[in-house]
Design a protein around this motif. Structure first.
Motif, PDB file in Angstrom:
ATOM      1  N   ASP A   1      -5.720  -0.466  -9.949  1.00 29.25           N
ATOM      2  CA  ASP A   1      -5.795   0.963  -9.678  1.00 29.25           C
ATOM      3  C   ASP A   1      -7.039   1.542 -10.328  1.00 29.25           C
ATOM      4  N   ASN A   2      -7.076   2.846 -10.474  1.00 30.50           N
ATOM      5  CA  ASN A   2      -8.207   3.562 -11.045  1.00 30.50           C
ATOM      6  C   ASN A   2      -9.460   3.326 -10.194  1.00 30.50           C
ATOM      7  N   ILE A   3      -9.426   3.826  -8.969  1.00 26.68           N
ATOM      8  CA  ILE A   3     -10.544   3.650  -8.041  1.00 26.68           C
ATOM      9  C   ILE A   3     -11.782   4.340  -8.609  1.00 26.68           C
TER      10      ILE A   3
ATOM     11  N   GLU B   1      -0.606   6.523   2.249  1.00 26.52           N
ATOM     12  CA  GLU B   1      -1.985   6.988   2.458  1.00 26.52           C
ATOM     13  C   GLU B   1      -2.968   5.823   2.555  1.00 26.52           C
TER      14      GLU B   1
ATOM     15  N   ARG C   1      -3.597   3.515   0.041  1.00 24.02           N
ATOM     16  CA  ARG C   1      -4.121   3.061  -1.252  1.00 24.02           C
ATOM     17  C   ARG C   1      -3.388   1.794  -1.684  1.00 24.02           C
ATOM     18  N   PHE C   2      -4.139   0.808  -2.157  1.00 20.52           N
ATOM     19  CA  PHE C   2      -3.551  -0.447  -2.611  1.00 20.52           C
ATOM     20  C   PHE C   2      -2.646  -0.220  -3.816  1.00 20.52           C
TER      21      PHE C   2
ATOM     22  N   LYS D   1     -16.653   1.757  -3.801  1.00 21.98           N
ATOM     23  CA  LYS D   1     -15.375   2.204  -4.362  1.00 21.98           C
ATOM     24  C   LYS D   1     -14.448   0.997  -4.463  1.00 21.98           C
TER      25      LYS D   1
ATOM     26  N   PHE E   1       0.837  -1.188   0.000  1.00 22.75           N
ATOM     27  CA  PHE E   1       0.000   0.000   0.000  1.00 22.75           C
ATOM     28  C   PHE E   1       0.878   1.247   0.000  1.00 22.75           C
ATOM     29  N   THR E   2       0.278   2.379  -0.378  1.00 24.28           N
ATOM     30  CA  THR E   2       0.977   3.663  -0.251  1.00 24.28           C
ATOM     31  C   THR E   2       0.904   4.094   1.220  1.00 24.28           C
TER      32      THR E   2
ATOM     33  N   PRO F   1     -11.025  -0.767  -7.099  1.00 21.33           N
ATOM     34  CA  PRO F   1     -10.135  -0.553  -8.238  1.00 21.33           C
ATOM     35  C   PRO F   1     -10.791  -1.119  -9.495  1.00 21.33           C
TER      36      PRO F   1
END
Length: 176
Positions: free
Chosen positions: A106-108, A77, A79-80, A115, A74-75, A117
């Motif tokens: 990606d591209n949530i 923050e 995010r996966f 929500k 993950f980041t 990806p």
């Protein structure tokens, strides 16, 4: 349970029909990787988690004595980024070889109110280099009218409750 990887052309011609303990493990780790699309599924009692560091978590899934694991990155923050495992087998002329397998999503987007990806790809790390053999985009999700996403947590057969994924995909495996 048992896993089975069937590849068909036009739903009629079987290109590959892989079975056995390696495929059981490979398909089990695929379910683990797919928790990125339905995070509530990660709370099933047969999936355990171990923190590696601030941005990495190891997930382990076990069913009928078969165990598979992988790393989720993950980041900062939250995010996966990607999922990596060595518990997925690449079939070459009837032999199963464990190469690193990576799933990137990606591209949530908000799809059907959730929500997730929407874009994803799967990559084999082969001796000849990385091979992105699958790319897909989720366009729509339809849930069974009797099972809402919230009930997945109590369902042992959570993934069977998905009634349909409409996806676009491209790619082919080397050697076909």
């Amino acid at each position: 349970g048992t896993g089975n990887l069937i590849i068909k052309i036009f739903k009629w011609f079987t290109v590959s029909n892989d079975k056995g303990k390696e495929m059981d493990q490979a398909e089990l780790v695929t379910i683990l990787a797919e928790t990125i699309f339905l995070p509530i599924y990660a709370l099933q009692r047969y999936i355990t988690w171990r923190s590696i560091d601030r941005i990495t978590v190891e997930g382990t899934i076990e069913d009928h004595g078969i165990k598979a694991k992988g790393l989720f990155y993950f980041t900062e923050e939250g995010r996966f980024l990607r999922f990596e495992t060595n518990d997925r087998y690449y079939a070459v002329k009837g032999q199963y070889i464990p190469y690193k397998w990576t799933a990137v999503a990606d591209n949530i987007k908000t799809i059907t109110g959730y929500k997730i990806p929407a874009d994803f790809k799967a990559i084999w790390s082969l001796p000849s280099g990385d091979y992105p053999y699958f790319k897909g985009s989720i366009e729509d999700i339809k849930f069974s009218p009797l099972v809402s996403p919230e009930t997945y947590i109590s369902s042992q057969f959570a993934l069977t409750c998905w009634s349909a994924f409409r996806c676009r995909h491209i790619g082919q495996a080397p050697g076909f």
